[in-house]
Design an enzyme around this catalytic site. Sequence first.
Site, short mmCIF file in Angstrom:
data_model
loop_
_atom_site.label_atom_id
_atom_site.label_comp_id
_atom_site.label_asym_id
_atom_site.label_seq_id
_atom_site.Cartn_x
_atom_site.Cartn_y
_atom_site.Cartn_z
N HIS A 75 -0.80 0.70 -13.12
CA HIS A 75 -0.08 -0.50 -13.56
C HIS A 75 1.39 -0.14 -13.77
CE1 HIS A 75 0.24 -4.50 -15.29
NE2 HIS A 75 1.03 -3.95 -16.20
N LEU A 135 -9.84 -9.14 -10.08
CA LEU A 135 -10.67 -8.54 -11.12
C LEU A 135 -11.90 -7.90 -10.48
CD1 LEU A 135 -10.10 -8.65 -14.14
CD2 LEU A 135 -11.58 -10.66 -14.29
N MET A 153 -5.28 -6.83 -6.56
CA MET A 153 -4.96 -7.91 -7.48
C MET A 153 -6.14 -8.73 -7.97
SD MET A 153 -1.94 -7.25 -7.91
CE MET A 153 -0.60 -6.33 -7.14
N ASN A 181 -7.08 2.44 -12.01
CA ASN A 181 -6.03 1.53 -11.57
C ASN A 181 -4.67 2.09 -12.00
OD1 ASN A 181 -4.86 -0.95 -10.64
ND2 ASN A 181 -4.68 -1.61 -12.77
N GLY A 198 0.79 -1.23 0.00
CA GLY A 198 0.00 0.00 0.00
C GLY A 198 0.82 1.28 0.00
N SER A 199 1.99 1.26 -0.65
CA SER A 199 2.78 2.50 -0.68
C SER A 199 2.07 3.57 -1.52
CB SER A 199 4.20 2.25 -1.18
OG SER A 199 4.21 1.95 -2.56
N ASN A 200 1.37 3.15 -2.56
CA ASN A 200 0.59 4.13 -3.34
C ASN A 200 -0.60 4.65 -2.53
OD1 ASN A 200 1.52 4.53 -6.27
ND2 ASN A 200 1.77 2.33 -5.92
C1 GAR Z 1 2.30 -1.00 -7.75
O1 GAR Z 1 3.54 -0.96 -8.38
C2 GAR Z 1 1.19 -1.13 -8.78
O2 GAR Z 1 1.49 -0.49 -9.98
C3 GAR Z 1 1.14 -2.62 -8.97
O3 GAR Z 1 1.27 -3.14 -7.67
C4 GAR Z 1 2.15 -2.30 -6.94
C5 GAR Z 1 1.55 -2.06 -5.57
O4 GAR Z 1 2.47 -1.42 -4.75
N1 GAR Z 1 -0.12 -3.00 -9.57
C6 GAR Z 1 -0.21 -3.99 -10.47
O5 GAR Z 1 0.74 -4.68 -10.79
C7 GAR Z 1 -1.60 -4.18 -11.04
N2 GAR Z 1 -1.58 -5.04 -12.18
P1 GAR Z 1 2.00 -0.74 -3.39
O6 GAR Z 1 1.20 -1.77 -2.63
O7 GAR Z 1 3.30 -0.42 -2.68
O8 GAR Z 1 1.20 0.49 -3.74
#
Ligand code: GAR
Length: 193
Positions: free
Chosen positions: A105, A88, A86, A103, A13-15
């Site tokens: 990616h 759908l 992750m 989303n 969950g850094s985003n």
């Molecule tokens: C992020 O890099 C995001 O782009 C990717 O998961 C990571 C989550 O990081 N998403 C996908 O690959 C979706 N297909 P986070 O938990 O540190 O935010």
Amino acid sequence: MKKRIAIFASGSGSNAQKIMEHFKKHRDAEVAIVLTNNPDAYVLQRADNFEIPSHIFDRNEFYNTDNVVNILKNLQIDLIVLAGFMWLVPQNLLAAYPNKIINIHPALLPKFGGKGMYGDYVHKAVLAGGEEESGITIHFVNEHFDEGEIIQQSRFKIEKGDDLEMIKFKGQQLEHQYYPKVVEQLLKKMKTL
Ligand code: GAR
């Protein structure tokens, strides 16, 4: 009333963190809830730190009931932000929030997207493909993995010697820089800010 964001995340969950920080003291919008399919996801701790409520659901609840949709409707959510989520998105949720689910990616779609293409798998495929650049894609969500209309892409150069960690780092920097801003711009465009 402030506009309300729901974040869906499955892992660290850094985003989500960057988005919660961005809107913490925002005048017009707030993160109202964090939802996850993973009871061990670190994003739950992050939500807690911001005193943002969270909801954990399992596969049955998500795909066979309207419970999640009802939670979002009750909270009057305006925009759903997937941040490392992750699963759908089911039809009932897509129908309840048309063009209001986005989303992020970690690659330049349509390349390196689709089922199984997430996290490190994406970066490994980019490296194996000998690409000269990679980047991030922020897009609307539809019933397929990574296929909705693209909202924004940002790119970086892959230098000789860049390994998995470096590519991941460069991508993450872009994600953290742009995702909160795109969320804000979208809310504005939706005439909700
Ligand atoms: C992020 O890099 C995001 O782009 C990717 O998961 C990571 C989550 O990081 N998403 C996908 O690959 C979706 N297909 P986070 O938990 O540190 O935010």
